[in-house]
Design a protein around this motif. Structure first.
Motif, PDB file in Angstrom:
ATOM      1  N   PRO A  29       0.822  -1.211   0.000  1.00 24.00           N
ATOM      2  CA  PRO A  29       0.000   0.000   0.000  1.00 24.00           C
ATOM      3  C   PRO A  29       0.859   1.265   0.000  1.00 24.00           C
ATOM      4  CG  PRO A  29      -0.796  -1.552   1.637  1.00 24.00           C
ATOM      5  CD  PRO A  29       0.513  -2.091   1.123  1.00 24.00           C
ATOM      6  N   VAL A  30       0.412   2.259  -0.739  1.00 25.17           N
ATOM      7  CA  VAL A  30       1.085   3.555  -0.803  1.00 25.17           C
ATOM      8  C   VAL A  30       0.524   4.421   0.315  1.00 25.17           C
ATOM      9  CG1 VAL A  30       1.394   5.612  -2.217  1.00 25.17           C
ATOM     10  CG2 VAL A  30       1.481   3.356  -3.263  1.00 25.17           C
ATOM     11  N   THR A  31       1.399   4.926   1.191  1.00 24.80           N
ATOM     12  CA  THR A  31       0.927   5.686   2.350  1.00 24.80           C
ATOM     13  C   THR A  31       1.464   7.110   2.417  1.00 24.80           C
ATOM     14  OG1 THR A  31       2.710   4.827   3.743  1.00 24.80           O
ATOM     15  CG2 THR A  31       0.640   3.574   3.720  1.00 24.80           C
ATOM     16  N   THR A  32       2.396   7.457   1.524  1.00 20.11           N
ATOM     17  CA  THR A  32       2.944   8.817   1.534  1.00 20.11           C
ATOM     18  C   THR A  32       2.912   9.389   0.114  1.00 20.11           C
ATOM     19  OG1 THR A  32       5.239   8.203   1.074  1.00 20.11           O
ATOM     20  CG2 THR A  32       4.549   8.214   3.402  1.00 20.11           C
ATOM     21  N   VAL A  33       3.001  10.702   0.010  1.00 17.94           N
ATOM     22  CA  VAL A  33       3.009  11.331  -1.305  1.00 17.94           C
ATOM     23  C   VAL A  33       4.259  10.929  -2.086  1.00 17.94           C
ATOM     24  CG1 VAL A  33       4.116  13.520  -0.669  1.00 17.94           C
ATOM     25  CG2 VAL A  33       2.434  13.465  -2.529  1.00 17.94           C
ATOM     26  N   ASP A  34       5.379  10.720  -1.405  1.00 16.58           N
ATOM     27  CA  ASP A  34       6.590  10.292  -2.110  1.00 16.58           C
ATOM     28  C   ASP A  34       6.403   8.906  -2.721  1.00 16.58           C
ATOM     29  OD1 ASP A  34       7.972  12.641  -1.577  1.00 16.58           O
ATOM     30  OD2 ASP A  34       8.827  11.870   0.292  1.00 16.58           O
ATOM     31  N   GLU A  35       5.742   8.013  -1.992  1.00 17.94           N
ATOM     32  CA  GLU A  35       5.469   6.682  -2.529  1.00 17.94           C
ATOM     33  C   GLU A  35       4.494   6.757  -3.708  1.00 17.94           C
ATOM     34  OE1 GLU A  35       4.023   4.548   0.870  1.00 17.94           O
ATOM     35  OE2 GLU A  35       6.016   4.269   1.720  1.00 17.94           O
ATOM     36  N   ALA A  36       3.495   7.632  -3.602  1.00 17.52           N
ATOM     37  CA  ALA A  36       2.539   7.814  -4.707  1.00 17.52           C
ATOM     38  C   ALA A  36       3.251   8.360  -5.937  1.00 17.52           C
ATOM     39  CB  ALA A  36       1.408   8.739  -4.285  1.00 17.52           C
ATOM     40  N   ARG A  37       4.107   9.335  -5.736  1.00 16.09           N
ATOM     41  CA  ARG A  37       4.853   9.926  -6.853  1.00 16.09           C
ATOM     42  C   ARG A  37       5.761   8.877  -7.497  1.00 16.09           C
ATOM     43  NH1 ARG A  37       6.592  14.310  -4.363  1.00 16.09           N
ATOM     44  NH2 ARG A  37       4.897  15.628  -5.055  1.00 16.09           N
ATOM     45  N   ALA A  38       6.393   8.033  -6.685  1.00 13.71           N
ATOM     46  CA  ALA A  38       7.254   6.980  -7.224  1.00 13.71           C
ATOM     47  C   ALA A  38       6.434   5.957  -8.016  1.00 13.71           C
ATOM     48  CB  ALA A  38       8.019   6.297  -6.087  1.00 13.71           C
ATOM     49  N   ALA A  39       5.215   5.674  -7.563  1.00 12.67           N
ATOM     50  CA  ALA A  39       4.370   4.679  -8.228  1.00 12.67           C
ATOM     51  C   ALA A  39       3.722   5.225  -9.492  1.00 12.67           C
ATOM     52  CB  ALA A  39       3.290   4.182  -7.264  1.00 12.67           C
ATOM     53  N   LEU A  40       3.331   6.501  -9.497  1.00 10.60           N
ATOM     54  CA  LEU A  40       2.530   7.054 -10.586  1.00 10.60           C
ATOM     55  C   LEU A  40       3.252   8.064 -11.463  1.00 10.60           C
ATOM     56  CD1 LEU A  40      -0.750   7.507  -8.541  1.00 10.60           C
ATOM     57  CD2 LEU A  40      -0.177   5.655 -10.120  1.00 10.60           C
ATOM     58  N   GLY A  41       4.304   8.663 -10.927  1.00  5.54           N
ATOM     59  CA  GLY A  41       5.112   9.593 -11.710  1.00  5.54           C
ATOM     60  C   GLY A  41       4.327  10.704 -12.370  1.00  5.54           C
ATOM     61  N   ASP A  42       4.606  10.933 -13.653  1.00  4.46           N
ATOM     62  CA  ASP A  42       3.982  12.029 -14.403  1.00  4.46           C
ATOM     63  C   ASP A  42       2.554  11.723 -14.842  1.00  4.46           C
ATOM     64  OD1 ASP A  42       6.281  13.521 -14.149  1.00  4.46           O
ATOM     65  OD2 ASP A  42       7.125  12.855 -16.061  1.00  4.46           O
ATOM     66  N   ALA A  43       2.044  10.539 -14.545  1.00  2.00           N
ATOM     67  CA  ALA A  43       0.657  10.212 -14.892  1.00  2.00           C
ATOM     68  C   ALA A  43      -0.320  11.048 -14.069  1.00  2.00           C
ATOM     69  CB  ALA A  43       0.389   8.725 -14.684  1.00  2.00           C
ATOM     70  N   VAL A  44       0.161  11.616 -12.964  1.00  5.87           N
ATOM     71  CA  VAL A  44      -0.656  12.479 -12.107  1.00  5.87           C
ATOM     72  C   VAL A  44      -0.109  13.892 -12.200  1.00  5.87           C
ATOM     73  CG1 VAL A  44      -1.321  12.944  -9.720  1.00  5.87           C
ATOM     74  CG2 VAL A  44      -1.250  10.595 -10.557  1.00  5.87           C
ATOM     75  N   ALA A  45      -0.999  14.849 -12.449  1.00  5.14           N
ATOM     76  CA  ALA A  45      -0.557  16.237 -12.631  1.00  5.14           C
ATOM     77  C   ALA A  45      -0.273  16.940 -11.319  1.00  5.14           C
ATOM     78  CB  ALA A  45      -1.627  17.010 -13.410  1.00  5.14           C
ATOM     79  N   ILE A  46      -1.054  16.650 -10.271  1.00  8.78           N
ATOM     80  CA  ILE A  46      -0.909  17.356  -9.004  1.00  8.78           C
ATOM     81  C   ILE A  46      -0.946  16.347  -7.862  1.00  8.78           C
ATOM     82  CG2 ILE A  46      -1.957  19.028  -7.430  1.00  8.78           C
ATOM     83  CD1 ILE A  46      -3.219  20.352  -9.902  1.00  8.78           C
ATOM     84  N   TYR A  47      -0.003  16.455  -6.966  1.00 10.88           N
ATOM     85  CA  TYR A  47       0.026  15.643  -5.752  1.00 10.88           C
ATOM     86  C   TYR A  47      -0.227  16.562  -4.567  1.00 10.88           C
ATOM     87  CZ  TYR A  47       2.153  11.852  -8.425  1.00 10.88           C
ATOM     88  OH  TYR A  47       2.385  10.847  -9.336  1.00 10.88           O
ATOM     89  N   VAL A  48      -1.060  16.139  -3.625  1.00 10.45           N
ATOM     90  CA  VAL A  48      -1.326  16.905  -2.413  1.00 10.45           C
ATOM     91  C   VAL A  48      -0.748  16.127  -1.245  1.00 10.45           C
ATOM     92  CG1 VAL A  48      -3.101  17.849  -0.892  1.00 10.45           C
ATOM     93  CG2 VAL A  48      -3.429  17.897  -3.384  1.00 10.45           C
ATOM     94  N   ASP A  49       0.206  16.722  -0.543  1.00 10.95           N
ATOM     95  CA  ASP A  49       0.844  16.058   0.594  1.00 10.95           C
ATOM     96  C   ASP A  49       0.204  16.549   1.883  1.00 10.95           C
ATOM     97  OD1 ASP A  49       2.418  14.837   2.446  1.00 10.95           O
ATOM     98  OD2 ASP A  49       4.318  15.610   1.672  1.00 10.95           O
ATOM     99  N   SER A  50      -0.613  15.693   2.474  1.00 10.78           N
ATOM    100  CA  SER A  50      -1.226  16.035   3.762  1.00 10.78           C
ATOM    101  C   SER A  50      -0.756  15.084   4.847  1.00 10.78           C
ATOM    102  CB  SER A  50      -2.751  15.998   3.641  1.00 10.78           C
ATOM    103  OG  SER A  50      -3.172  14.702   3.285  1.00 10.78           O
ATOM    104  N   GLY A  51       0.396  14.490   4.614  1.00  5.97           N
ATOM    105  CA  GLY A  51       0.961  13.567   5.591  1.00  5.97           C
ATOM    106  C   GLY A  51       0.618  12.128   5.274  1.00  5.97           C
ATOM    107  N   PRO A  52       1.230  11.204   6.001  1.00  8.14           N
ATOM    108  CA  PRO A  52       0.981   9.770   5.765  1.00  8.14           C
ATOM    109  C   PRO A  52      -0.482   9.399   6.023  1.00  8.14           C
ATOM    110  CG  PRO A  52       2.891  10.104   7.185  1.00  8.14           C
ATOM    111  CD  PRO A  52       2.213  11.436   7.038  1.00  8.14           C
ATOM    112  N   VAL A  53      -0.972   8.442   5.270  1.00  9.41           N
ATOM    113  CA  VAL A  53      -2.327   7.935   5.450  1.00  9.41           C
ATOM    114  C   VAL A  53      -2.258   6.466   5.853  1.00  9.41           C
ATOM    115  CG1 VAL A  53      -3.379   9.544   3.826  1.00  9.41           C
ATOM    116  CG2 VAL A  53      -2.552   7.348   3.007  1.00  9.41           C
ATOM    117  N   SER A  54      -3.331   5.987   6.444  1.00 13.65           N
ATOM    118  CA  SER A  54      -3.400   4.579   6.816  1.00 13.65           C
ATOM    119  C   SER A  54      -4.782   4.075   6.474  1.00 13.65           C
ATOM    120  CB  SER A  54      -3.119   4.399   8.311  1.00 13.65           C
ATOM    121  OG  SER A  54      -4.107   5.074   9.062  1.00 13.65           O
ATOM    122  N   GLY A  55      -4.940   2.796   6.548  1.00 11.64           N
ATOM    123  CA  GLY A  55      -6.236   2.204   6.263  1.00 11.64           C
ATOM    124  C   GLY A  55      -6.075   0.885   5.554  1.00 11.64           C
TER     125      GLY A  55
END
Length: 93
Positions: A29-55
């Protein structure tokens, strides 16, 4: 409905959205914006970093064909989902 203030604000502005986590199939599971950016790269135009998530990881059902197929087993397993949708089958790759 997410229990997250920023996600709730985005949904209020744009309307309903359907999505799963940002992890690759079978990935952790991706829990941080850095992990999301590493997984999705330029496929996402905007990343919002509001801290780690869980669930819990979501289960994903493909409803695009003639049969409902479980393509990713998450918090709800196949047996639990079959209690609700008896005809659900596990997807094969």
């Amino acid at each position: 409905v997410p229990g997250h203030e920023i996600a709730s604000g985005v949904l209020a502005a744009v309307g309903p959205c359907v999505m799963t986590g940002a992890q690759a199939a079978g990935g952790a599971p991706v829990t941080t914006v850095d992990e999301a950016r590493a997984a999705l790269g330029d496929a996402v135009a905007i990343y919002v970093d509001s801290g780690p998530v869980s669930g819990a990881v979501s289960s994903v059902v493909d409803a695009t064909g003639p049969h409902l197929r479980l393509v990713r087993e998450g918090a709800l397993g196949l047996d639990q989902l079959r209690d609700i949708v008896p005809m659900l089958v596990r997807a094969t790759t």
